[in-house]
Design a protein around this motif. Structure first.
Motif, PDB file in Angstrom:
ATOM      1  N   VAL A  97       0.840  -1.203   0.000  1.00 30.57           N
ATOM      2  CA  VAL A  97       0.000   0.000   0.000  1.00 30.57           C
ATOM      3  C   VAL A  97       0.873   1.250   0.000  1.00 30.57           C
ATOM      4  O   VAL A  97       1.983   1.253   0.530  1.00 30.57           O
ATOM      5  CB  VAL A  97      -0.942   0.026   1.225  1.00 30.57           C
ATOM      6  N   GLU A  98       0.327   2.288  -0.628  1.00 28.37           N
ATOM      7  CA  GLU A  98       0.935   3.624  -0.546  1.00 28.37           C
ATOM      8  C   GLU A  98       0.299   4.315   0.645  1.00 28.37           C
ATOM      9  O   GLU A  98      -0.926   4.299   0.787  1.00 28.37           O
ATOM     10  CB  GLU A  98       0.631   4.440  -1.814  1.00 28.37           C
ATOM     11  N   THR A  99       1.137   4.910   1.485  1.00 26.37           N
ATOM     12  CA  THR A  99       0.575   5.565   2.662  1.00 26.37           C
ATOM     13  C   THR A  99       1.170   6.962   2.821  1.00 26.37           C
ATOM     14  O   THR A  99       2.120   7.332   2.132  1.00 26.37           O
ATOM     15  CB  THR A  99       0.884   4.782   3.960  1.00 26.37           C
ATOM     16  N   SER A 100       0.601   7.689   3.744  1.00 26.79           N
ATOM     17  CA  SER A 100       1.125   9.017   4.053  1.00 26.79           C
ATOM     18  C   SER A 100       2.512   8.909   4.684  1.00 26.79           C
ATOM     19  O   SER A 100       3.205   9.894   4.842  1.00 26.79           O
ATOM     20  CB  SER A 100       0.168   9.742   5.001  1.00 26.79           C
ATOM     21  N   ARG A 101       2.925   7.685   5.052  1.00 31.02           N
ATOM     22  CA  ARG A 101       4.269   7.489   5.591  1.00 31.02           C
ATOM     23  C   ARG A 101       5.075   6.584   4.672  1.00 31.02           C
ATOM     24  O   ARG A 101       5.938   5.845   5.116  1.00 31.02           O
ATOM     25  CB  ARG A 101       4.174   6.923   7.011  1.00 31.02           C
ATOM     26  N   GLY A 102       4.768   6.673   3.387  1.00 29.20           N
ATOM     27  CA  GLY A 102       5.559   5.944   2.399  1.00 29.20           C
ATOM     28  C   GLY A 102       4.915   4.639   1.984  1.00 29.20           C
ATOM     29  O   GLY A 102       3.860   4.253   2.479  1.00 29.20           O
TER      30      GLY A 102
END
Lengths: 994, 102, 188, 417
Positions: free
Chosen positions: D222-227
């Protein structure tokens, strides 16, 4: 009790109007304009309650709606009997008047001697979240031992025991500008907003007198006049403007979507002379063009050991009691502050005759002019000092204070004897309503506070609720928010404070109780424990410690908690988060939220035109949707079973008369009406002849049965549609939806005529004989008027739509007459039908009769998961039509799967046994649990006509299992039954088609 | 309680209205020609966006008309209301956040 | 043996009274016709059988035709409530139908479906606003306005005859509730 | 993990509670996990816990956009019951009930599961049939549920008015004695602590923005706000935000998100001994251990992510509460709030595979998810660990919206959850 602490003069009380309140059985004396809090202080009574968890003695902290501690049970109208008492009233906002009976809470046996105070000693165990860590063994003990004890200990006041005897009213209002708060900012805003005489302005304030903080202020001047003179002039001006409505005692508690602001007005609680029947409270639901929030600010307590002792109050509150209510909260006052504003309290208290000293956390250099003013006024000020702890139990007796050196170490301690402490840790703007409006808060480091940032609705904040504190600026800000301008010259306010979370101390922080949330007994060490255990978001801290979740919703505690968490984590305060404010701002009675919707006005009771007759003739009624319908008509000594047996027998042997007026009726008119019917119903309509009736089945788009009813074609372009009683509104909406959104090209109009027509069903072999004498212009002969046709003419001289239909299997007519004639026609038919054995029957008999014939009732045989084929009604589903609502869904895999539940009959082995409706059916009652259920009973009755019980059921693959034996649940176990066709009665004599 | 701008009656309180769910889901011309999966989609699958949502409303306790509305599901602000049959107005999300819905 | 002249009986509305300056009075039966026609089909006809159909949506127009008042409430783009004397319904129906021969429309007698109350006196607007959530200022809802709306938990048609004078119409089975609600509201 | 007990509590009391450790860590996300769970509510945390404790899958991350338990877990009225009608639902909720009954001990965290009984009132003939159908079906499924007369209802819940003059008189009730309430926050925290101690990374303030896929289309992370974080399998357990997350993954769902409101009164001494639900008039009420009356209101009618509804919904609920309990008219609403509930067309959840290989979803709990928390987590953990649904959640597939095999509890009973 006399008033030893009442000042000889002054205050905004009316000394010509003395009054008395009963407090814990004793008389408290006071004057008009007092609150219960000011009366308590006047009498020297500071102990006003016990805390939630530790049962510590608590006094009065505040003079306003943020009071967390002094919570009282109040019987508002003890003289009028029961039903007027409620718990948890804040002493500071209960307006004093004769006749109030108030009592303190949460103690046993008495306020002074409370056994629960042992909890204070056990407090090392009762820390935040202790209950999550224990009480788990033995497992059964939670429900039976631990929880009951915890529940009993918690809970503050006692709930009312009897029904609320008051009434409440509701008012929807609209205005161009709603102003919340009648302090200097709100008044200035109202003045500006209403100046053009056009804009409708509502100015609401939670207090009983406008003025806000100026009510406590005896020194400030505005444009050369005393501040309260300015208030009086402004109020007089506003009063004179017809476009302004001023609502005192009105708390704006909820800011909802699209500028819908809800407020509660306290109408009569403050009036000793309130006439009985006057509303207690009024809910104002205001839709405002613009909202100006001028809600002021809340003072922060300081956090030090035993900061909860009675006599320790907020500094502004001490000032309010001294000035506004002319009572002295003690003789010996220590003001403890990190805020300049508290110096005003010190000066005013000294002027009022109290002995005053000041302990200021700030250094001289951080103070403003207030410092020299105080010192010049002869007040000892210890700057750079901290409070180590408060002394005393049920009343503060002293403060241990000490200087803080430059390196932060604590210097030599001094004990200051006192009986009152005024504390101030600065100010927190009241951003509750702004936050509720979904405006974005912004943290202002200068102000050490969250202030309104971006608005989400047509709203502006003005004055202290957005961190503007100087009086001139507040008034200017208010005027601007009101759409005008003002540049007043007012006394410069003492403003500014040094944020301080927990006062420095050299005591072992793990041993002391320094309260953050007074009501919920949350201490600084509880907060520290939560953070230590990983609860870092402020929402987690709140939920783990319960800080900010008491009846004051953290008005005085939230910022101290937040600041403390931020300090421990060494994060900027906004990084810890702010809690989202939710309605209500202060607690609101259920009564006010309900308004008139009680008793008769809870929900409309819909009655048919024939209802009065039924009532007079002893009908027992049942609720069906919003209607009440006659269920049966018992004669002397009959129970329901006997009455229904008699009624059903009469229909089969003579004639019954039934009120079918509640059936939904829709007139469908237009050149495309038949095409519309064809698309909405499963069966075919184009070829139905004028004057013909047809049973129609309606599906939802998902293919499940939605509604049914008989439809008559009155003309080429006109249908009279009937629906189920409960389904009428949704069927109308369903039809209107398709008509307007899917098929706007069709020229069809729908009109609800449910209530235009009273419907009298005559069912039974003698139906024609009863009806015949009263009919004109209709030939009732079988050939002229066969089953499933309709004719218009007259009955009893009244225009009539006469249906030849039957829901019983017997010869039947449904007489539709204009509703106002319904009762008269019914009476005529009933009276003249006596000789034919006419018998009124109710819904219960109707159900039995239709079940005897195997007719379904939508909502009873169906439950939203049943198809036409499941009901054995696939013959009603056109194979020819290319489309109708729901058709496509009928071929989905599960809809055509084998073994679906199908409608069948069930006959018990014992013909006298009546199955429970809702009973489940199994093949083998001996199988282990969980058992395989193969169906359920949908309808079940004792049928006197069949001479036995009958039941309808939905059984897996039921139509292929006729004749098989199954087992049906009973309250005691199982009983045997045989699957049969769902037609039980063999109609004799002249039947529907005879 | 929402304030809804009925295209026929002007701004009226929500309690007069019934929400009919997502708009512009056209019933297939010939449903029987549609596959099961597509029919399931038509019946049940919805956009459910966090942002602008085109939805149907019935002013049932008013003029009795169905109409469509464009509403921001985060702020609940209505951006537009329009008559049945008209296309969804071309509005960007930014419009929705302006505090003009009073 | 035809029984003629049966008494009409409106829904039971008990004689609720209050000491308020606002009175809630049941009105005598009136003739009421639910009239539907698409505006295009009107083809410019401003009046039909003396009913003025030209009013804006949510307005009320009255005209005198012969000796009879004819009132049209425009409740929606294609919907009117036509009000006439109780004993003239059949005549009006015939006349309107005749005037619209061949034009798609719907005309339904709902005289018995509906019951009306007059709400009158200083503060009548506040009484109605106790359960009706729409803006009843003279600016938003002037005399001559008429709309379908809500009163508490009942649907009503609300007409304003003058600043302090309203007519509240509801389906007959809701009438006792509506009356009770209004009378309760007059108590303030 | 430091064990919680009376002994440890007493020991810490003597020590000023300085020795308690964090209940869960605040780790930095690793590069890759075997399983990523999107959503740190009760269901997500329970899933992680059972993945670790039952299936030994410990290389697991729970990604939470805000703070754990901050969505519907912390916003519901905490009712727990399992007396559902259909076999599928009964199986799922009873599975949960059994886990509830040992949950405090299992987690070593007192979730205050209080089996004070859930009483559902019947106000009309339709209710009576429907509830009896439930009672009988439950009996055959081994789930306790009994029919009470009005007088028995009154005896079980003394504040209840059974006056025949009520607008909708009480005709009886269905009582599940094993039903009750639990402390909602503690459920999230207890699972978090249990999962964390078994190696699960609970990562707060981490929003999932997109899905990374292998060339064959299967899930890569997954792409997340923390990379970007890699994962072999991803389970979305995002409740009201399921639609948002899935649309970021390019999938449309048969769910809509609507506001659901609830409120509490000011706290009072014990006055209400059980849970009462009245579906006919939309009122759900119990009293918390703190003394607050906890009251569930209805949903608003439109899609919204605002966690705010209209006050008319609250008003109607309180109308009904005071009709049944007229003495509560003088109680005061202390706090009201809204949650965002994800509602499916048949009001039953979706628990299983998605069209994307390696992506699984657990959503659609509507207004009734809290009570299922342990069961939902348990079977979803099975699904994520094995790639196939547990037999309990197999019927709750997405495919039912194609076949028409709905599990329509709401239609069957007009029962809100």
């Amino acid at each position: 009790m006399s008033q030893p602490f009442r000042r000889p003069s002054g205050g905004r009380i009316d000394r010509s109007r003395p009054l008395a309140v009963t407090f814990n059985g004793k008389q408290l004396e006071g004057f008009a304009g007092d609150t219960v809090a000011s009366m308590l202080i006047a009498s020297g009574q500071h102990l006003a309650g016990r805390s939630f968890k530790y049962h510590r003695p608590r006094g009065i902290l505040s003079h306003g709606s943020d009071e967390p501690s002094a919570l009282l049970s109040v019987d508002w109208r003890a003289d009028r009997g029961a039903g007027y008492r409620d718990p948890n009233n804040r002493a500071s906002v209960v307006e004093a008047r004769d006749g109030l009976v108030v009592n303190t809470q949460n103690h046993w046996p008495s306020l002074e001697t409370d056994v629960g105070a042992v909890n204070d000693l056990l407090s090392p165990i009762f820390v935040a979240g202790f209950y999550y860590k224990t009480f788990m063994w033995p497992r059964k003990f939670w429900d039976r031992v631990y929880e009951p004890v915890i529940r009993k200990a918690a809970g503050l006041g006692e709930a009312p025991e009897v029904r609320d005897a008051d009434r409440y009213s509701n008012r929807h209002a609209h205005c161009d500008v709603l102003i919340v708060g009648a302090g200097p900012a709100g008044l200035a805003a109202a003045l500006a907003a209403s100046a053009d005489g056009e804009k409708r302005v509502i100015l609401a304030d939670e207090g009983f007198e406008p003025g806000g903080a100026l009510l406590n202020d005896v020194t400030s001047e505005i444009d050369g006049k005393p501040a309260m003179a300015w208030v009086a002039e402004t109020v007089a001006t506003l009063d004179a403007r017809e476009n302004v409505v001023i609502l005192p005692r009105t708390t704006a508690f909820g800011y909802y979507n699209h500028n819908h602001v809800c407020m509660v007005e306290r109408v009569s609680d403050h009036r000793a002379d309130a006439p009985e029947g006057l509303a207690r409270e009024r809910l104002w639901q205001v839709r405002a063009g613009e909202v100006v929030l001028a809600a002021g600010s809340h003072e922060r307590p300081l956090v030090f050991e035993n900061n909860d002792r009675p006599g320790i109050m907020l500094a502004e509150s001490v000032r309010a009691f001294v000035n506004r209510w002319a009572v002295l909260p003690g003789n010996e006052l220590v003001v403890v502050t990190s805020s300049a504003s508290a110096y005003r309290t010190a000066l005013d208290a000294k002027a009022a005759g109290m002995r005053v000293s000041i302990v200021d956390i700030r250094l001289d250099a951080d103070c403003g002019t207030e410092l020299s003013l105080a010192r010049d006024g002869g007040i000892t000020v210890r700057t750079g000092h901290t409070v180590i702890k408060a002394l005393g139990g049920k009343r503060v007796t002293g403060l241990v204070v000490a200087p803080i050196s430059a390196n932060g170490s604590i210097g030599e301690k001094t004990t200051l004897a006192c009986d009152c402490v005024a504390m101030s840790g600065g100010w927190t703007p009241s951003v509750h309503l702004f936050s509720q409006s979904r405006g974005k808060l912004r943290f202002d480091v200068e102000l050490d506070a969250f202030v309104p940032g971006t608005s989400a609705q047509a709203e502006r904040s003005a004055g202290a609720c957005r961190g503007v504190y100087d009086l001139s600026a507040v008034i200017a800000d208010g005027a601007k928010a009101g759409g005008g301008s003002s540049t007043p010259q007012a006394t410069v306010s003492f403003a500014g404070f040094q944020p301080v979370r927990v006062l420095p101390t050299d005591a072992d922080a793990t041993k002391i109780k320094a309260f953050i949330d007074f009501q919920n007994d949350v201490t600084a060490k509880d907060i520290k424990l939560a953070v230590r255990e990983g609860f870092e978001s402020i929402e987690h801290v709140k939920r783990y410690t319960t800080t900010g979740m008491a009846t004051d919703q953290g008005k005085t505690s939230n910022m101290n908690a937040l600041g403390l968490v931020a300090g421990i984590l060494d994060r900027p305060l906004p990084a810890v988060g702010t809690t989202t404010f939710r309605p209500p701002y202060t607690p609101v009675t259920f009564g006010a939220l309900i308004g008139p919707a009680r008793d008769e006005l809870f929900d409309p009771v819909r009655r048919t035109p024939i209802d009065p007759w039924a009532e007079k003739n002893g009908a027992v009624f049942e609720p069906v949707a919003l209607w009440r319908r006659a269920k049966y008509f018992p004669q002397a000594g009959e129970d329901m079973h006997a009455a229904v047996a008699r009624e059903t027998k009469a229909v089969r042997t003579t004639v019954g008369i039934f009120d079918a007026s509640t059936l939904g009726k829709i007139e469908v008119i237009g050149p495309d009406a038949a095409e519309f019917m064809n698309r909405i119903y499963t069966n075919a309509w184009l070829k139905l002849k004028t004057g013909g009736c047809r049973y129609g089945l309606m599906l939802r788009e998902d293919g499940f049965v939605y509604d049914d009813g008989v439809v008559a074609r009155l003309a080429e372009d006109r249908f009279h549609v009937t629906t189920t009683t409960g389904g009428a509104p949704r069927v109308m909406r369903h039809m209107e939806d398709y008509l307007q959104t899917e098929w706007p090209d069709l020229d069809v109009f729908l009109t609800s005529i449910t209530e235009q027509w009273a419907v009298i069903a005559l069912q039974g072999p003698n139906a024609r004989k009863v009806l015949e004498p009263f009919v004109s212009e209709i030939d009732l002969a079988e050939d002229a008027f066969p089953h499933m046709t309709v004719k218009t003419g007259y009955v009893c001289g009244v225009p009539c739509r006469l249906f030849r239909v039957s829901f019983t299997g017997e010869l039947g007519f449904e007489v539709n007459v204009p509703a106002d004639y319904g009762e008269a026609v019914w009476k005529t038919l009933y009276e003249k039908g006596q000789k034919h054995g006419i018998t009124p029957y109710g819904t219960e008999a109707m159900h039995v009769l239709r079940a005897e014939m195997g007719f379904i009732v939508v909502g009873q045989e169906t439950d939203g998961t049943v198809t036409a084929d499941d009901l054995g009604l696939s013959g009603l589903v056109s194979k020819v039509k290319t489309d109708f609502v729901g058709k496509r869904s009928l071929t989905r895999p599960d809809m055509v799967a084998e073994g679906r539940r199908q409608l069948v009959g069930l006959l018990t082995k014992n013909p006298d046994e009546v199955l429970d409706e809702g009973a489940q059916v199994v093949d083998d009652p001996g199988q282990p649990i969980p058992m395989k259920m193969i169906g359920h009973v949908t309808s079940s009755y004792a049928s006197s006509n069949c001479g036995r019980s009958i039941a309808m059921a939905m059984i897996d693959g039921g139509r292929t299992r006729i004749g098989e034996t199954v087992f049906v649940t009973t309250p005691a176990g199982f009983t045997e039954a045989v699957i049969s066709n769902a037609v039980f009665y063999d109609v004799k004599g002249e039947t529907v088609d005879a | 309680m929402l304030l809804i701008d009925c295209p026929y009656c002007g701004k009226r309180p929500e309690v007069e209205f019934h929400c009919g769910g997502e708009a512009h889901i056209a019933r297939p011309e010939m449903p029987t020609a549609v596959e099961d999966a597509d029919w399931g989609s038509f019946l049940y699958y919805r956009t459910n966006p966090k942002g602008l949502h085109a939805e149907r409303w019935l002013h049932g306790h008013g003029c009795g008309r169905w109409f469509n509305a464009l509403r921001d599901t985060v702020s609940d602000a209505f951006v537009a209301t329009y008559e049945m049959g008209k296309p969804r107005p071309d509005r960007d999300e930014a419009t929705a956040s302006s505090p003009s819905n009073a | 043996m035809l029984e003629r002249n049966l008494a009409r009986r409106a829904p039971t509305v008990s004689p609720l009274v209050s000491e308020s300056s606002v009175t809630v009075t049941p009105l005598d039966p009136q003739g009421r016709l639910a009239f539907r026609i698409k505006p295009a089909a009107l083809a410019g006809r401003g009046t039909i059988d003396g009913f003025d159909l030209s009013g804006a949506i949510n307005s009320r127009t009255s005209s005198e035709e012969g000796a009879t008042m004819r009132t049209a409430l425009r409740l929606g783009p294609d919907e009117w409530m036509l009000i006439t004397a109780a004993d003239e319904v059949d005549e009006r129906c015939e006349a309107i139908s005749a005037a619209l021969t061949g034009v798609a429309h719907s005309l339904v007698d709902v005289s018995h479906r509906d019951v009306s109350f007059s709400v009158e006196g200083p503060g009548a607007d506040s009484v109605v606003n106790s359960g009706c959530p729409i803006d009843l200022s003279m600016r938003a809802f002037p005399a001559g306005s008429a709309t379908r709306t809500i009163l508490g938990k009942a649907e009503i048609v609300l007409q304003r005859r003058a600043a302090d004078s309203f007519t509240v119409t509801t389906w007959r089975s809701f009438a006792p509730y509506v009356q009770g609600f209004l009378v309760e509201a007059t108590r303030g | 993990m430091r064990r919680f007990s009376l002994t440890s509590l007493l020991k810490e009391a003597a020590n000023g509670h300085q020795g308690w450790e964090r209940q869960w860590r605040a780790p930095e996300p690793k590069k890759e996990y075997d399983v990523i769970i999107v959503g740190g509510g009760g269901h997500g945390l329970a899933t992680a816990y059972y993945l670790a404790s039952v299936h030994g899958v410990t290389n697991v991350a729970v990604l939470e956009r805000g703070w754990i338990g901050g969505g519907n877990t912390g916003r519901n009225t905490t009712i727990v019951r399992s007396n559902y009608l259909f076999d599928e639902s009964a199986g799922l909720y009873e599975h949960a009930m059994k886990l509830w009954e040992g949950l405090s001990q299992e987690l070593n965290y007192n979730v205050m599961f209080s089996q004070r009984g859930v009483l559902m009132l019947a106000h009309n003939h339709h209710d009576v049939i429907s509830f009896k159908r439930h009672v009988y079906a439950n009996r055959l499924n081994g789930i306790d549920n009994e029919w009470l007369s009005p007088e028995e209802c009154k005896a079980y819940c003394p504040p209840l008015s059974i006056s025949p003059d009520l607008r909708y008189p009480v005709l009886g009730g269905a009582l599940q004695r094993r039903g009750g309430t639990a402390r909602h926050d503690a459920v999230a925290w207890g699972y978090a602590r249990g999962a964390d101690s078994r190696g699960v990374d609970i990562i707060q303030n981490c929003e999932v923005l997109g899905l990374k896929r292998h060339p064959d289309g299967s899930v890569a992370g997954v792409e997340t706000s923390r990379g970007t974080i890699g994962a072999k399998r991803v389970g979305v357990v995002a409740a009201g935000h399921t639609g948002v997350v899935m649309s970021r993954f390019g999938l449309r769902m048969p769910v809509e998100s609507v506001p659901l409101q609830a409120l509490v009164s000011e706290p009072v001494k014990p006055v209400f001994p059980c849970v009462v639900m009245s579906n006919a008039v939309h009122a759900y009420i119990s009293q918390s251990d703190k003394g607050e009356l906890v009251i569930g209101a209805g949903t608003d009618q439109y899609v919204s992510y605002s966690q705010q509804g209209g006050i008319h919904i609250i008003n109607h609920t309180l109308d009904a509460i005071c009709e049944l309990f007229p003495q509560f008219g003088r109680m005061r609403m202390l706090r009201s709030w809204g949650g965002i509930v994800d509602v499916t067309p048949d009001r039953s959840p979706i628990l299983g595979k998605t069209p994307i290989e390696g992506l699984f979803v657990n959503c659609g709990w509507g207004t009734g998810g809290f009570k299922a928390t342990p069961g939902s987590g348990h079977v979803f953990a099975h699904t994520l660990a094995t790639g196939e649904p547990h037999k309990i959640n197999a019927p709750f597939s997405l495919d039912r919206f194609r076949t028409g095999r709905l599990i329509d509890e709401a239609a069957a009973a007009a029962v809100a959850h």
